[in-house]
Design a protein around this motif. Sequence first.
Motif, PDB file in Angstrom:
ATOM      1  N   LEU A  20       0.711  -1.086   0.193  1.00  0.00           N
ATOM      2  CA  LEU A  20       0.211  -0.021  -0.135  1.00  0.00           C
ATOM      3  C   LEU A  20       0.690   1.322  -0.081  1.00  0.00           C
ATOM      4  CD1 LEU A  20      -2.609  -1.118   2.629  1.00  0.00           C
ATOM      5  CD2 LEU A  20      -2.789  -1.242   0.187  1.00  0.00           C
ATOM      6  N   PRO A  21       0.507   2.264  -0.508  1.00  0.00           N
ATOM      7  CA  PRO A  21       1.272   3.555  -0.451  1.00  0.00           C
ATOM      8  C   PRO A  21       1.770   3.990   0.976  1.00  0.00           C
ATOM      9  CG  PRO A  21      -0.987   3.946  -2.049  1.00  0.00           C
ATOM     10  CD  PRO A  21      -0.936   2.631  -1.154  1.00  0.00           C
ATOM     11  N   GLY A  22       0.997   3.472   1.854  1.00  0.00           N
ATOM     12  CA  GLY A  22       1.595   4.268   3.037  1.00  0.00           C
ATOM     13  C   GLY A  22       2.995   3.349   3.477  1.00  0.00           C
ATOM     14  N   GLU A  23       3.097   2.142   2.974  1.00  0.00           N
ATOM     15  CA  GLU A  23       4.377   1.446   3.248  1.00  0.00           C
ATOM     16  C   GLU A  23       5.345   1.506   2.256  1.00  0.00           C
ATOM     17  OE1 GLU A  23       1.868  -2.317   3.134  1.00  0.00           O
ATOM     18  OE2 GLU A  23       2.418  -2.607   5.429  1.00  0.00           O
ATOM     19  N   ARG A  24       5.290   2.314   1.447  1.00  0.00           N
ATOM     20  CA  ARG A  24       6.276   2.483   0.335  1.00  0.00           C
ATOM     21  C   ARG A  24       7.708   3.210   0.936  1.00  0.00           C
ATOM     22  NH1 ARG A  24       2.290   3.950  -4.687  1.00  0.00           N
ATOM     23  NH2 ARG A  24       1.583   1.845  -4.845  1.00  0.00           N
ATOM     24  N   ALA A  25       7.481   3.615   2.342  1.00  0.00           N
ATOM     25  CA  ALA A  25       8.649   4.471   2.734  1.00  0.00           C
ATOM     26  C   ALA A  25       9.707   3.530   3.050  1.00  0.00           C
ATOM     27  CB  ALA A  25       8.300   4.753   4.221  1.00  0.00           C
ATOM     28  N   TYR A  26       9.541   2.051   3.292  1.00  0.00           N
ATOM     29  CA  TYR A  26      10.607   1.144   3.445  1.00  0.00           C
ATOM     30  C   TYR A  26      11.210   0.831   1.969  1.00  0.00           C
ATOM     31  CZ  TYR A  26      12.936  -2.969   5.068  1.00  0.00           C
ATOM     32  OH  TYR A  26      14.030  -3.975   5.330  1.00  0.00           O
ATOM     33  N   ALA A  27      10.550   0.843   0.967  1.00  0.00           N
ATOM     34  CA  ALA A  27      11.153   0.686  -0.319  1.00  0.00           C
ATOM     35  C   ALA A  27      12.028   1.855  -0.669  1.00  0.00           C
ATOM     36  CB  ALA A  27      10.009   0.490  -1.349  1.00  0.00           C
ATOM     37  N   ALA A  28      11.386   3.138  -0.114  1.00  0.00           N
ATOM     38  CA  ALA A  28      12.574   4.532  -0.324  1.00  0.00           C
ATOM     39  C   ALA A  28      13.675   4.074   0.417  1.00  0.00           C
ATOM     40  CB  ALA A  28      11.945   5.623  -0.069  1.00  0.00           C
ATOM     41  N   PHE A  29      13.723   3.542   1.493  1.00  0.00           N
ATOM     42  CA  PHE A  29      14.841   3.347   2.632  1.00  0.00           C
ATOM     43  C   PHE A  29      16.011   2.305   1.865  1.00  0.00           C
ATOM     44  CE2 PHE A  29      17.085   1.854   6.361  1.00  0.00           C
ATOM     45  CZ  PHE A  29      16.984   3.024   7.183  1.00  0.00           C
ATOM     46  N   LEU A  30      15.356   1.378   1.413  1.00  0.00           N
ATOM     47  CA  LEU A  30      16.127   0.241   0.876  1.00  0.00           C
ATOM     48  C   LEU A  30      16.785   0.797  -0.329  1.00  0.00           C
ATOM     49  CD1 LEU A  30      13.838  -2.979   1.168  1.00  0.00           C
ATOM     50  CD2 LEU A  30      15.959  -2.437   2.660  1.00  0.00           C
ATOM     51  N   LEU A  31      16.078   1.553  -1.296  1.00  0.00           N
ATOM     52  CA  LEU A  31      16.628   2.003  -2.365  1.00  0.00           C
ATOM     53  C   LEU A  31      17.739   3.084  -2.415  1.00  0.00           C
ATOM     54  CD1 LEU A  31      13.269   2.361  -4.802  1.00  0.00           C
ATOM     55  CD2 LEU A  31      15.379   0.818  -5.086  1.00  0.00           C
ATOM     56  N   ALA A  32      17.555   3.953  -1.258  1.00  0.00           N
ATOM     57  CA  ALA A  32      18.496   4.719  -0.661  1.00  0.00           C
ATOM     58  C   ALA A  32      19.816   4.151  -0.294  1.00  0.00           C
ATOM     59  CB  ALA A  32      18.030   5.689   0.432  1.00  0.00           C
ATOM     60  N   HIS A  33      19.799   3.008   0.490  1.00  0.00           N
ATOM     61  CA  HIS A  33      20.944   2.189   0.543  1.00  0.00           C
ATOM     62  C   HIS A  33      21.664   1.564  -0.764  1.00  0.00           C
ATOM     63  CE1 HIS A  33      21.075   2.003   5.233  1.00  0.00           C
ATOM     64  NE2 HIS A  33      19.755   1.806   5.226  1.00  0.00           N
ATOM     65  N   ALA A  34      20.604   1.323  -1.397  1.00  0.00           N
ATOM     66  CA  ALA A  34      21.522   0.839  -2.783  1.00  0.00           C
ATOM     67  C   ALA A  34      22.021   1.830  -3.594  1.00  0.00           C
ATOM     68  CB  ALA A  34      20.693   0.274  -3.536  1.00  0.00           C
ATOM     69  N   ALA A  35      21.731   3.164  -3.480  1.00  0.00           N
ATOM     70  CA  ALA A  35      22.282   4.355  -4.217  1.00  0.00           C
ATOM     71  C   ALA A  35      23.293   4.704  -3.421  1.00  0.00           C
ATOM     72  CB  ALA A  35      21.185   5.647  -4.123  1.00  0.00           C
ATOM     73  N   PHE A  36      23.606   4.457  -2.048  1.00  0.00           N
ATOM     74  CA  PHE A  36      24.704   4.931  -1.241  1.00  0.00           C
ATOM     75  C   PHE A  36      25.875   3.820  -1.462  1.00  0.00           C
ATOM     76  CE2 PHE A  36      27.343   5.657   2.632  1.00  0.00           C
ATOM     77  CZ  PHE A  36      27.263   6.821   2.478  1.00  0.00           C
ATOM     78  N   LEU A  37      25.499   2.615  -1.540  1.00  0.00           N
ATOM     79  CA  LEU A  37      26.292   1.741  -2.066  1.00  0.00           C
ATOM     80  C   LEU A  37      27.014   1.878  -3.567  1.00  0.00           C
ATOM     81  CD1 LEU A  37      25.089  -1.648  -0.694  1.00  0.00           C
ATOM     82  CD2 LEU A  37      26.897  -0.316  -0.032  1.00  0.00           C
ATOM     83  N   ARG A  38      26.186   2.138  -4.218  1.00  0.00           N
ATOM     84  CA  ARG A  38      26.609   2.697  -5.812  1.00  0.00           C
ATOM     85  C   ARG A  38      27.740   3.779  -5.712  1.00  0.00           C
ATOM     86  NH1 ARG A  38      25.071  -0.260  -9.983  1.00  0.00           N
ATOM     87  NH2 ARG A  38      22.881  -1.271  -9.874  1.00  0.00           N
ATOM     88  N   SER A  39      27.234   4.712  -4.700  1.00  0.00           N
ATOM     89  CA  SER A  39      28.092   5.838  -4.471  1.00  0.00           C
ATOM     90  C   SER A  39      29.831   5.660  -4.107  1.00  0.00           C
ATOM     91  CB  SER A  39      27.760   6.875  -3.598  1.00  0.00           C
ATOM     92  OG  SER A  39      28.623   8.002  -3.415  1.00  0.00           O
ATOM     93  N   GLN A  40      29.651   4.526  -3.245  1.00  0.00           N
ATOM     94  CA  GLN A  40      30.612   4.071  -2.647  1.00  0.00           C
ATOM     95  C   GLN A  40      31.559   3.441  -3.841  1.00  0.00           C
ATOM     96  OE1 GLN A  40      29.465   1.843   0.745  1.00  0.00           O
ATOM     97  NE2 GLN A  40      30.222   3.307   2.193  1.00  0.00           N
ATOM     98  N   GLN A  41      30.727   2.633  -4.698  1.00  0.00           N
ATOM     99  CA  GLN A  41      31.610   1.613  -5.676  1.00  0.00           C
ATOM    100  C   GLN A  41      32.437   2.563  -6.530  1.00  0.00           C
ATOM    101  OE1 GLN A  41      28.877  -0.846  -7.318  1.00  0.00           O
ATOM    102  NE2 GLN A  41      29.403  -2.738  -6.234  1.00  0.00           N
ATOM    103  N   ALA A  42      31.526   3.815  -7.000  1.00  0.00           N
ATOM    104  CA  ALA A  42      32.010   4.762  -7.991  1.00  0.00           C
ATOM    105  C   ALA A  42      33.122   5.575  -7.386  1.00  0.00           C
ATOM    106  CB  ALA A  42      31.098   5.573  -8.449  1.00  0.00           C
ATOM    107  N   GLU A  43      33.364   5.754  -6.190  1.00  0.00           N
ATOM    108  CA  GLU A  43      34.193   6.514  -5.481  1.00  0.00           C
ATOM    109  C   GLU A  43      35.570   5.548  -5.420  1.00  0.00           C
ATOM    110  OE1 GLU A  43      35.650   7.947  -1.026  1.00  0.00           O
ATOM    111  OE2 GLU A  43      33.580   7.038  -1.049  1.00  0.00           O
ATOM    112  N   ALA A  44      35.373   4.436  -5.152  1.00  0.00           N
ATOM    113  CA  ALA A  44      36.481   3.389  -5.192  1.00  0.00           C
ATOM    114  C   ALA A  44      37.113   3.545  -6.787  1.00  0.00           C
ATOM    115  CB  ALA A  44      36.169   2.035  -4.820  1.00  0.00           C
ATOM    116  N   ALA A  45      36.204   3.301  -7.745  1.00  0.00           N
ATOM    117  CA  ALA A  45      36.793   3.260  -9.019  1.00  0.00           C
ATOM    118  C   ALA A  45      37.483   4.686  -9.350  1.00  0.00           C
ATOM    119  CB  ALA A  45      35.466   3.322 -10.189  1.00  0.00           C
ATOM    120  N   ALA A  46      36.804   5.905  -8.832  1.00  0.00           N
ATOM    121  CA  ALA A  46      37.481   6.918  -9.002  1.00  0.00           C
ATOM    122  C   ALA A  46      38.952   7.137  -8.560  1.00  0.00           C
ATOM    123  CB  ALA A  46      36.598   8.170  -8.388  1.00  0.00           C
ATOM    124  N   ARG A  47      39.215   6.529  -7.488  1.00  0.00           N
ATOM    125  CA  ARG A  47      40.340   6.663  -6.924  1.00  0.00           C
ATOM    126  C   ARG A  47      41.692   5.759  -7.717  1.00  0.00           C
ATOM    127  NH1 ARG A  47      40.500   8.135  -1.221  1.00  0.00           N
ATOM    128  NH2 ARG A  47      38.486   8.642  -0.381  1.00  0.00           N
TER     129      ARG A  47
END
Length: 256
Positions: free
Chosen positions: A95-122
């Motif tokens: 339900l729409p009221g429970e989609r906060a958890y999906a956003a929470f999980l997707l935020a973690h995925a984006a943060f991990l992608r940021s870390q991967q790109a940072e490692a590649a940039a170094r």
Amino acid sequence: MNARALALCALAVAALCLSSRQEPKPGPADPFAAAIAAYEAGRYQESLAGWQALAAELGPAAPPELLGNLALAALRGFRIADAEAAARQFADSVLPGERAYAAFLLAHAAFLRSQQAEAAARLPDAEPRAWDASLSSCRTAITLWMRADTLTPSGWPAAVRNTERAVRRLAELERLRDEAERQKPPPKQEPDQPEPKPQPKPDEKPEEKDPEILRTRMSPEEVARMLSRLEEKEREKRLARTAQQRATATVGERDW
């Protein structure tokens, strides 16, 4: 605690919340229970495999809790693409009221992608836009954690804390990006190429020049001697022509 641990600090609590929502409570031999047990023991790849097998078996009938736990185990195992796919399916199945958890999980995925790109940039041979990719993913994580907090009626403190950490990390990434730009060696400059010599046209004779004149400049004394020799040669030519004319006239008189 490093950035990765900070970013994932709230996931354990979320996993317990999801597992507690299962009804009826699974038995010891149940694959659902086995996947939860593997997660709690830190065997995230095994837990992920268990959730994936259950999701494949149930297909569209897979409950949201299963998809959420699948995404969670994928994040713990750093399987970012699997986590993103499961989190999006989770968002579509609740339900729409429970989609906060999906956003929470997707935020973690984006943060991990940021870390991967940072490692590649170094890396010494990093792609030119690796830092930009890291910054972009970090901004995405900030946006999604803020959305998770906004979608929760009473607010989500863990999402707020992760947002604050990501904002600080974004500032650090910008500093590292700027420092890397300053340390780049200047581009190599190509040596100046000599101007091409003009080529004569096919129907045009190349200009003839005295190589001695090209090499040195003649002194006034040398110029005077050169003119004297030219005048002497001209006198010799005139005398030769006169002698030839006289000889021709004599022969003509005899033949005539």
